[in-house]
Design a protein around this motif. Structure first.
Motif, PDB file in Angstrom:
ATOM      1  N   GLY A 127     -57.634 -11.727  14.852  1.00  0.00           N
ATOM      2  CA  GLY A 127     -58.324 -10.452  15.007  1.00  0.00           C
ATOM      3  C   GLY A 127     -57.646  -9.623  16.080  1.00  0.00           C
ATOM      4  N   ILE A 128     -57.238  -8.399  15.730  1.00  0.00           N
ATOM      5  CA  ILE A 128     -56.641  -7.500  16.711  1.00  0.00           C
ATOM      6  C   ILE A 128     -57.464  -6.218  16.771  1.00  0.00           C
ATOM      7  CG2 ILE A 128     -54.317  -8.438  16.543  1.00  0.00           C
ATOM      8  CD1 ILE A 128     -53.575  -6.174  14.651  1.00  0.00           C
ATOM      9  N   GLY A 129     -57.430  -5.568  17.937  1.00  0.00           N
ATOM     10  CA  GLY A 129     -58.272  -4.400  18.163  1.00  0.00           C
ATOM     11  C   GLY A 129     -59.379  -4.746  19.143  1.00  0.00           C
ATOM     12  N   PRO A 130     -60.050  -3.741  19.711  1.00  0.00           N
ATOM     13  CA  PRO A 130     -61.070  -3.993  20.740  1.00  0.00           C
ATOM     14  C   PRO A 130     -62.232  -4.832  20.219  1.00  0.00           C
ATOM     15  CG  PRO A 130     -61.104  -1.700  20.013  1.00  0.00           C
ATOM     16  CD  PRO A 130     -59.881  -2.309  19.435  1.00  0.00           C
ATOM     17  N   GLY A 131     -62.520  -5.918  20.927  1.00  0.00           N
ATOM     18  CA  GLY A 131     -63.638  -6.786  20.567  1.00  0.00           C
ATOM     19  C   GLY A 131     -63.364  -7.736  19.430  1.00  0.00           C
ATOM     20  N   ALA A 132     -62.172  -7.720  18.843  1.00  0.00           N
ATOM     21  CA  ALA A 132     -61.877  -8.568  17.684  1.00  0.00           C
ATOM     22  C   ALA A 132     -61.814 -10.039  18.094  1.00  0.00           C
ATOM     23  CB  ALA A 132     -60.558  -8.144  17.052  1.00  0.00           C
ATOM     24  N   HIS A 133     -62.250 -10.900  17.182  1.00  0.00           N
ATOM     25  CA  HIS A 133     -62.252 -12.343  17.416  1.00  0.00           C
ATOM     26  C   HIS A 133     -61.180 -13.017  16.567  1.00  0.00           C
ATOM     27  CE1 HIS A 133     -66.152 -12.929  19.690  1.00  0.00           C
ATOM     28  NE2 HIS A 133     -66.173 -11.642  19.388  1.00  0.00           N
ATOM     29  N   ARG A 151     -60.164 -20.454  19.896  1.00  0.00           N
ATOM     30  CA  ARG A 151     -60.907 -19.222  19.608  1.00  0.00           C
ATOM     31  C   ARG A 151     -60.613 -18.202  20.701  1.00  0.00           C
ATOM     32  NH1 ARG A 151     -64.110 -18.660  15.444  1.00  0.00           N
ATOM     33  NH2 ARG A 151     -65.195 -20.408  14.468  1.00  0.00           N
ATOM     34  N   GLN A 152     -60.431 -16.946  20.277  1.00  0.00           N
ATOM     35  CA  GLN A 152     -60.173 -15.858  21.215  1.00  0.00           C
ATOM     36  C   GLN A 152     -61.106 -14.688  20.924  1.00  0.00           C
ATOM     37  OE1 GLN A 152     -56.081 -14.699  20.640  1.00  0.00           O
ATOM     38  NE2 GLN A 152     -55.337 -16.090  22.214  1.00  0.00           N
ATOM     39  N   ALA A 153     -61.305 -13.845  21.942  1.00  0.00           N
ATOM     40  CA  ALA A 153     -61.983 -12.561  21.763  1.00  0.00           C
ATOM     41  C   ALA A 153     -61.271 -11.533  22.626  1.00  0.00           C
ATOM     42  CB  ALA A 153     -63.454 -12.647  22.157  1.00  0.00           C
ATOM     43  N   ARG A 154     -60.990 -10.364  22.035  1.00  0.00           N
ATOM     44  CA  ARG A 154     -60.385  -9.269  22.782  1.00  0.00           C
ATOM     45  C   ARG A 154     -61.439  -8.551  23.617  1.00  0.00           C
ATOM     46  NH1 ARG A 154     -56.682 -12.081  20.087  1.00  0.00           N
ATOM     47  NH2 ARG A 154     -54.736 -10.960  19.717  1.00  0.00           N
ATOM     48  N   THR A 155     -61.002  -7.853  24.660  1.00  0.00           N
ATOM     49  CA  THR A 155     -61.918  -7.050  25.457  1.00  0.00           C
ATOM     50  C   THR A 155     -62.519  -5.960  24.584  1.00  0.00           C
ATOM     51  OG1 THR A 155     -62.144  -5.810  27.516  1.00  0.00           O
ATOM     52  CG2 THR A 155     -60.130  -5.448  26.271  1.00  0.00           C
ATOM     53  N   GLN A 176     -61.734 -13.711  26.151  1.00  0.00           N
ATOM     54  CA  GLN A 176     -62.155 -15.103  26.041  1.00  0.00           C
ATOM     55  C   GLN A 176     -61.073 -15.884  25.305  1.00  0.00           C
ATOM     56  OE1 GLN A 176     -66.085 -15.566  24.289  1.00  0.00           O
ATOM     57  NE2 GLN A 176     -66.756 -13.622  25.163  1.00  0.00           N
ATOM     58  N   ASN A 177     -60.876 -17.113  25.758  1.00  0.00           N
ATOM     59  CA  ASN A 177     -59.839 -17.951  25.161  1.00  0.00           C
ATOM     60  C   ASN A 177     -60.217 -19.402  25.407  1.00  0.00           C
ATOM     61  OD1 ASN A 177     -57.433 -18.486  23.860  1.00  0.00           O
ATOM     62  ND2 ASN A 177     -56.253 -18.537  25.760  1.00  0.00           N
ATOM     63  N   ARG A 178     -60.668 -20.098  24.380  1.00  0.00           N
ATOM     64  CA  ARG A 178     -61.110 -21.469  24.595  1.00  0.00           C
ATOM     65  C   ARG A 178     -60.692 -22.366  23.446  1.00  0.00           C
ATOM     66  NH1 ARG A 178     -65.956 -23.255  22.174  1.00  0.00           N
ATOM     67  NH2 ARG A 178     -66.935 -21.688  20.841  1.00  0.00           N
ATOM     68  N   GLU A 179     -60.545 -23.625  23.767  1.00  0.00           N
ATOM     69  CA  GLU A 179     -60.150 -24.645  22.817  1.00  0.00           C
ATOM     70  C   GLU A 179     -61.407 -25.373  22.346  1.00  0.00           C
ATOM     71  OE1 GLU A 179     -57.350 -28.516  23.245  1.00  0.00           O
ATOM     72  OE2 GLU A 179     -56.550 -26.647  24.068  1.00  0.00           O
ATOM     73  N   LEU A 180     -61.580 -25.489  21.039  1.00  0.00           N
ATOM     74  CA  LEU A 180     -62.746 -26.176  20.509  1.00  0.00           C
ATOM     75  C   LEU A 180     -62.626 -27.683  20.734  1.00  0.00           C
ATOM     76  CD1 LEU A 180     -63.299 -24.320  17.105  1.00  0.00           C
ATOM     77  CD2 LEU A 180     -64.265 -23.800  19.345  1.00  0.00           C
ATOM     78  N   THR A 181     -63.740 -28.316  21.032  1.00  0.00           N
ATOM     79  CA  THR A 181     -63.775 -29.764  21.207  1.00  0.00           C
ATOM     80  C   THR A 181     -64.285 -30.416  19.923  1.00  0.00           C
ATOM     81  OG1 THR A 181     -66.055 -29.876  21.989  1.00  0.00           O
ATOM     82  CG2 THR A 181     -64.352 -29.391  23.635  1.00  0.00           C
ATOM     83  N   GLU A 182     -64.174 -31.740  19.856  1.00  0.00           N
ATOM     84  CA  GLU A 182     -64.695 -32.455  18.688  1.00  0.00           C
ATOM     85  C   GLU A 182     -66.198 -32.239  18.536  1.00  0.00           C
ATOM     86  OE1 GLU A 182     -63.604 -36.525  18.350  1.00  0.00           O
ATOM     87  OE2 GLU A 182     -61.453 -36.146  18.554  1.00  0.00           O
TER      88      GLU A 182
END
Length: 406
Positions: free
Chosen positions: A286-292, A303-307, A327-333
């Motif tokens: 997802g690119i652009g403001p707020g895109a996931h 998983r990421q989220a843009r400002t 936001q930028n996080r790695e999913l766990t099991e």
């Protein structure tokens, strides 16, 4: 949930960044889609909780396109060598952008990404922003699917929803879209402010009369942080909503559409490929403001989220510092069962447990107790490795999904 910030901008995609989080890892990567967010609307609707902002008198289209290019270029290392199966230009109101901007946007995408030859390219549009030749120009640039935000054909309900179009403009826009592209979706809402069953039926009958390939039908809900949440209008009672839902399914399916997802109806071979990728836990940038974004690597899923603020996003992307990623996080099991079934359970045909393993890297045995619990509550069935919600499960989808929250 693990909310660590994972440094990814200086990594080679797929390179291990510590202990693997996906069991034995992924043997292959899922399909990849691209979402592009256009943040502006003529005005904010009182029910809308999307990242949309009232458009300035003059849209900064050139600056937006430059920032979109910078956003994509910084994301390219995450998806090297992968093909794009679908593109969805959403908002906001993408049809506010002039024809030249959409043409340049798609040209920029093709220059940097490998699109499937028959990639589905959807553009969201609202009837109030339609000009006579705009849809055909979008189609000439490569858009092959238009999703129209009709919401209702009743002028009084449209006014209460804050829509800027009327019923005549809605019907005119449908005609323009059908003359421009073969694939058209209509977004319609029910359970509107003081809506009667008769009014709901009239909206449905008009919608199906256009014989588009796809219909999306959503119940109006009062979302937090919206005007309607702050000043709640009078909505139909629960019994009337149930009657509307029964009417929708009966009328739409008898007219030739198949309900394949909670809110989606399609003709044969006309399911929305982009949304099917979401619902089957595919990848998307997802690119652009707020895109996931949700991006898989052999050893992890990120998983990421843009400002969200458009001005901040434009400024930070052009700085090339990575600060446009909020936001930028790695999913766990522990995250993965809920992440997978949150959307997969929305599908009427259900989901194959083999896909759970392919797209999460986990054995289906880790969710056996959860499946058993849902079966005991009569919320789903499991047959030949196909997990399918029951009618009761669909009516109580939140309860069913929460079973997989660990």
């Amino acid at each position: 949930m693990d909310k660590r910030v994972i440094p990814i901008f200086d990594e080679t995609p797929g390179k291990p960044s510590g202990a693997p989080t996906l069991g034995q890892g992924l043997s292959s990567l899922p399909p990849l889609a691209l979402y592009i967010h256009v943040p502006w609307c003529v005005r904010k609707c009182p029910y809308c909780d999307f990242n949309s902002h009232q458009a300035p008198e003059s849209l900064p289209e050139s600056d937006y396109l430059s920032s979109l290019t910078a956003d994509l270029e910084q994301a390219l290392p995450l998806i090297w060598g992968r093909q794009i199966h679908s593109v969805f230009i959403g908002g906001g109101t993408p049809s506010l952008l002039c024809e030249a901007t959409i043409d340049q946007m798609l040209g920029m995408i093709r220059a940097r990404l490998s699109l499937w030859p028959d990639a589905e390219i959807t553009l969201e549009a609202n009837p109030g922003t339609v000009e006579a030749n705009r849809f055909k120009s979008y189609a000439a640039s490569g858009v092959n699917r238009i999703s129209l935000g009709i919401q209702s054909f009743d002028d009084e309900h449209l006014a209460r929803l804050g829509r800027i179009h009327d019923s005549q403009q809605a019907m005119f826009a449908i005609d323009l879209a059908q003359n421009a592209v073969a694939r058209v979706n209509l977004d319609l809402m029910y359970g509107l402010v003081e809506q009667t069953l008769t009014q709901c039926k009239r909206d449905l009958e008009l919608a199906v009369s256009f014989q588009t390939e796809h219909l999306s039908l959503y119940q109006l809900t009062l979302e937090p942080q919206t005007v309607f949440a702050k000043y709640p209008p009078t909505l139909p009672d629960e019994q009337t909503i149930e009657q509307m839902e029964g009417l929708i399914e009966e009328l739409v399916e008898s007219a030739g559409w198949q309900r394949y997802e909670v809110s989606a109806y399609a003709r044969h071979n006309a399911r929305c490929r982009h949304n099917m990728n979401y619902w089957t836990f595919g990848d998307y940038l997802g690119i652009g403001p707020g895109a996931h974004s949700k991006i898989s690597f052999p050893d992890r899923i990120v998983r990421q989220a843009r400002t969200r603020n458009p001005i901040q996003w434009m400024q930070s992307t052009l700085a090339f510092t990575g600060e446009h990623i909020a936001q930028n996080r790695e999913l766990t099991e522990d995250d993965l069962p809920f992440e997978f079934f949150l959307n997969a359970l929305r599908l009427r045909d259900g989901i194959n447990l083999d896909l759970f393993t392919e797209h999460t890297g986990l054995s289906s045995s880790v969710i056996t107790p959860l499946l058993q619990k849902a079966k005991q509550k009569k919320l789903l069935t499991v047959s030949n490795r196909i997990v399918r919600p029951t009618d009761l499960g669909w009516r109580h989808l939140n309860e069913l999904q929460s079973i997989f929250l660990r």
